[in-house]
Write an enzyme that holds these catalytic residues in place. Sequence first.
Site, PDB file in Angstrom:
ATOM      1  N   CYS A 242      14.327  14.897  -1.242  1.00 44.22           N
ATOM      2  CA  CYS A 242      13.040  14.954  -1.949  1.00 44.22           C
ATOM      3  C   CYS A 242      12.782  16.363  -2.476  1.00 44.22           C
ATOM      4  O   CYS A 242      12.234  16.545  -3.562  1.00 44.22           O
ATOM      5  CB  CYS A 242      11.900  14.497  -1.040  1.00 44.22           C
ATOM      6  SG  CYS A 242      11.916  12.705  -0.767  1.00 44.22           S
TER       7      CYS A 242
ATOM      8  N   GLU B 269       0.816  -1.220   0.000  1.00 48.78           N
ATOM      9  CA  GLU B 269       0.000   0.000   0.000  1.00 48.78           C
ATOM     10  C   GLU B 269       0.847   1.267   0.000  1.00 48.78           C
ATOM     11  O   GLU B 269       0.809   2.042   0.961  1.00 48.78           O
ATOM     12  CB  GLU B 269      -0.974  -0.012   1.181  1.00 48.78           C
ATOM     13  CG  GLU B 269      -2.010  -1.112   1.075  1.00 48.78           C
ATOM     14  CD  GLU B 269      -3.116  -1.001   2.126  1.00 48.78           C
ATOM     15  OE1 GLU B 269      -2.915  -0.329   3.147  1.00 48.78           O
ATOM     16  OE2 GLU B 269      -4.187  -1.601   1.897  1.00 48.78           O
TER      17      GLU B 269
ATOM     18  N   GLU C 103      -6.611  -7.908  -0.670  1.00 46.27           N
ATOM     19  CA  GLU C 103      -7.008  -7.992   0.743  1.00 46.27           C
ATOM     20  C   GLU C 103      -8.490  -7.669   0.870  1.00 46.27           C
ATOM     21  O   GLU C 103      -9.017  -6.822   0.148  1.00 46.27           O
ATOM     22  CB  GLU C 103      -6.261  -6.961   1.602  1.00 46.27           C
ATOM     23  CG  GLU C 103      -4.794  -7.181   1.785  1.00 46.27           C
ATOM     24  CD  GLU C 103      -4.162  -6.059   2.635  1.00 46.27           C
ATOM     25  OE1 GLU C 103      -4.886  -5.411   3.420  1.00 46.27           O
ATOM     26  OE2 GLU C 103      -2.964  -5.821   2.480  1.00 46.27           O
TER      27      GLU C 103
ATOM     28  N   GLU D 265      -2.919  -5.100  15.247  1.00 44.30           N
ATOM     29  CA  GLU D 265      -4.043  -5.737  14.553  1.00 44.30           C
ATOM     30  C   GLU D 265      -4.437  -7.075  15.167  1.00 44.30           C
ATOM     31  O   GLU D 265      -5.011  -7.935  14.510  1.00 44.30           O
ATOM     32  CB  GLU D 265      -3.705  -5.863  13.064  1.00 44.30           C
ATOM     33  CG  GLU D 265      -3.706  -4.473  12.429  1.00 44.30           C
ATOM     34  CD  GLU D 265      -3.240  -4.432  10.988  1.00 44.30           C
ATOM     35  OE1 GLU D 265      -2.412  -5.280  10.615  1.00 44.30           O
ATOM     36  OE2 GLU D 265      -3.692  -3.539  10.260  1.00 44.30           O
TER      37      GLU D 265
HETATM   38  C1  GAL Z   1      -4.453  -2.866   4.924  1.00 44.50           C
HETATM   39  C2  GAL Z   1      -2.997  -3.258   5.097  1.00 44.50           C
HETATM   40  C3  GAL Z   1      -2.874  -4.531   5.918  1.00 44.50           C
HETATM   41  C4  GAL Z   1      -3.722  -4.443   7.149  1.00 44.50           C
HETATM   42  C5  GAL Z   1      -5.149  -4.167   6.756  1.00 44.50           C
HETATM   43  C6  GAL Z   1      -6.106  -4.096   7.924  1.00 44.50           C
HETATM   44  O1  GAL Z   1      -4.589  -1.533   4.558  1.00 44.50           O
HETATM   45  O2  GAL Z   1      -2.383  -3.456   3.841  1.00 44.50           O
HETATM   46  O3  GAL Z   1      -1.518  -4.733   6.244  1.00 44.50           O
HETATM   47  O4  GAL Z   1      -3.245  -3.422   7.954  1.00 44.50           O
HETATM   48  O5  GAL Z   1      -5.204  -2.942   6.076  1.00 44.50           O
HETATM   49  O6  GAL Z   1      -7.418  -3.828   7.515  1.00 44.50           O
HETATM   50 ZN    ZN Z   2      12.709  12.257   1.373  1.00 51.17          ZN
END
Ligand code: GAL
Ligand code: ZN
Length: 671
Positions: A163, A153, A308, A356
């Site tokens: 930068c 992501e 996901e 998580e």
């Molecule tokens: C996504 C992320 C995962 C996990 C998930 C939880 O955005 O890629 O690693 O954090 O959310 O919903």
């Molecule tokens: Zn930077």
Amino acid sequence: MNCTPRFPAFLHGGDYNPDQWLEYPEVLEEDIRLMQKAKVNAVSVGIFSWAKLEPEEGKYDFAWLDAVIDRLWAGGIHVVLATPSGARPAWMAQKYPEVLRVGEDFRQAHFGNRHNHCPSSPVFREKTRAIDRALAERYAGHPAVILWHISNEFSGDCRCPACQENFRRFLQKRYGLLEELNRHWWTGFWSMTYTDWAQVEPPSSIGQGANPAMWVDWRRFSTAQCKDFLAMEKETVQAVDPSLPVTANLMHLFWDYDYFDLAEAMDVVSWDAYPSWHIGDDYLEASQFAMTHDLMRSLKDQPFLLMESTPSLVNWQAVNRVKKPGMHLLSSMLPLAQGAQSVMYFQWRKGRGGAEMFHGAVVGHDGTADTRTFRDVTRVGEALEKLAPLYDSPKAPAKVCMLYDWQNKWAIHYAQMGRRENMDYDGTVISHYRALWKLGVNIDFRDMRECTDLSQYQLVIAPMLFMTRGGIEEKLRRFVEQGGTLVMTYLAGTMGEDGLAHLGRTPHSLTDVLGIHTEELDTLTDAQHNSLRWGQRVSRISQVCELIRADTAEVVGTYGEDFYAGTPCLTRNHFGAGEAWYLAARTEDGMLAAWYGELIRALKIPRALPTELPDGVVAQERGGAVFLQNYAPERRIVALPGRMRDLLTDTVAEKEICLPAYGVCVLTAAE
Ligand code: GAL
Ligand code: ZN
């Protein structure tokens, strides 16, 4: 086209984080047995594994990953292999603090969290290349490995000195001379003229924060930075084996980067979809995610992966609801109906700790298969096996194209006009999309640059096309001239991609095509409304009312209230062999549904099911099958055009079918 040519089948699985469980060998063994039971055939491994893969600078430890991949493969499970650049190890942040990002207020981040590297940092790039190369050399040829999952992501931007220097270089390439930058950024305003490139800094809350053209350029630059980083990782892993495709997981209508542009740096598009079910109207929620699925399919005009989703709930909403019975299968069929080749989850097994630990997962802390979530997941695995014949059957070619353009979205936001907090570009595109989705038509998305050939479409819809770029005026003109039907709305053709407002009458270069010109933009508070009177009908207007003048266009609808009552609000103009509509105000869903219903019928655009569908029910076509989905909390009876077989239950329905609450079936014509 197959997203994963080495394993051409619907993928079912998700993020697997065995590196968190290395001290629990019995759990790692049990994982394989449970995966087989849940009909999991592919898992993503190594997404945040850098600290375990390179515990000390330059010292790699692959033994644990060798064992994990071999164990998966022995169990018949494929691997989507991640590069670990989504999070860096503590030793790296300690020794090379420049790998950490500098924020919007020019403060540097400390070690912690994830997704916070500087994309320019030479050390971070060198370390990423080295570990990517080592991973590729070790695993690209492993029979289990079917796809690269680059980082995780990608998001955000950085304002460190490196930068900043890259930003200036980007601007020098774009504008050549500093005078040109001054001209496009309109720096005569507030005495902002730059006399030395070194004076140009990124936009920020403690410096220049209010220049719209600068902000849009910053977003373009951030996209370019991210694309360059992704391309670097892709080149590194594909230098070892060019035949193993690369994806990067994207997010829902994500603000930071232009995904049409970013997608050029990957072979396969994938994304992470997290709808919030059972909070508001599930049908509305489904329609926004259907829209993003279609957008993801459109980025490269090919099938995509759902990388996901949650098997039950998330843990980051204000209120986190579990899926009601039926919803897991239903919400997993939604991406499939729009062209996906996978259903993947975050995550396989709940961790015992960390941020998580209470996010939904296929296997919970109880560690058993005897849970509602596990059974729901298994049911999806079974469904994917039954739907195997649809795997490489895409949706039928769309006759409707919607324009969705990231640069336009940024331009509207930074322009400081109208409803300053939120002109709601995304919401507007979604509401137009929803009306068409409900009608069961197939819809492609293009951005202004990508839509080189519109001739394959009958209907092109361009909501809120505020900024014009990529010669879109000419493309739309030709489309209508040659017989196409065009829909445009308020804000059309107001400024150019160079950051400056168009001079002369607007919509720029399209006033003759549309037969109107625009004059003033009025916006309303949430408590205020106007109305659209069209034929015998009256529909509510909210938030945005543009005052327009009809030149050659026929006035189909007028405003009902305020000093502009009776002036045009909905117009139609014949131009060449086609026609162009203009909708000057934000109307409710009911109006859009009725209006598009008439357009689709008049244009004879194919629909998944030609029948009227009850509230909450939608039908979408893929590979000749009809995905009939009920997002209502009650059962719904749907009339069928003939005998149809449900591929999920292998039963035949005659004249009608009854869908339970959150029910879904996949129908094909039965003899
Ligand atoms: C996504 C992320 C995962 C996990 C998930 C939880 O955005 O890629 O690693 O954090 O959310 O919903
Ligand atoms: Zn930077």
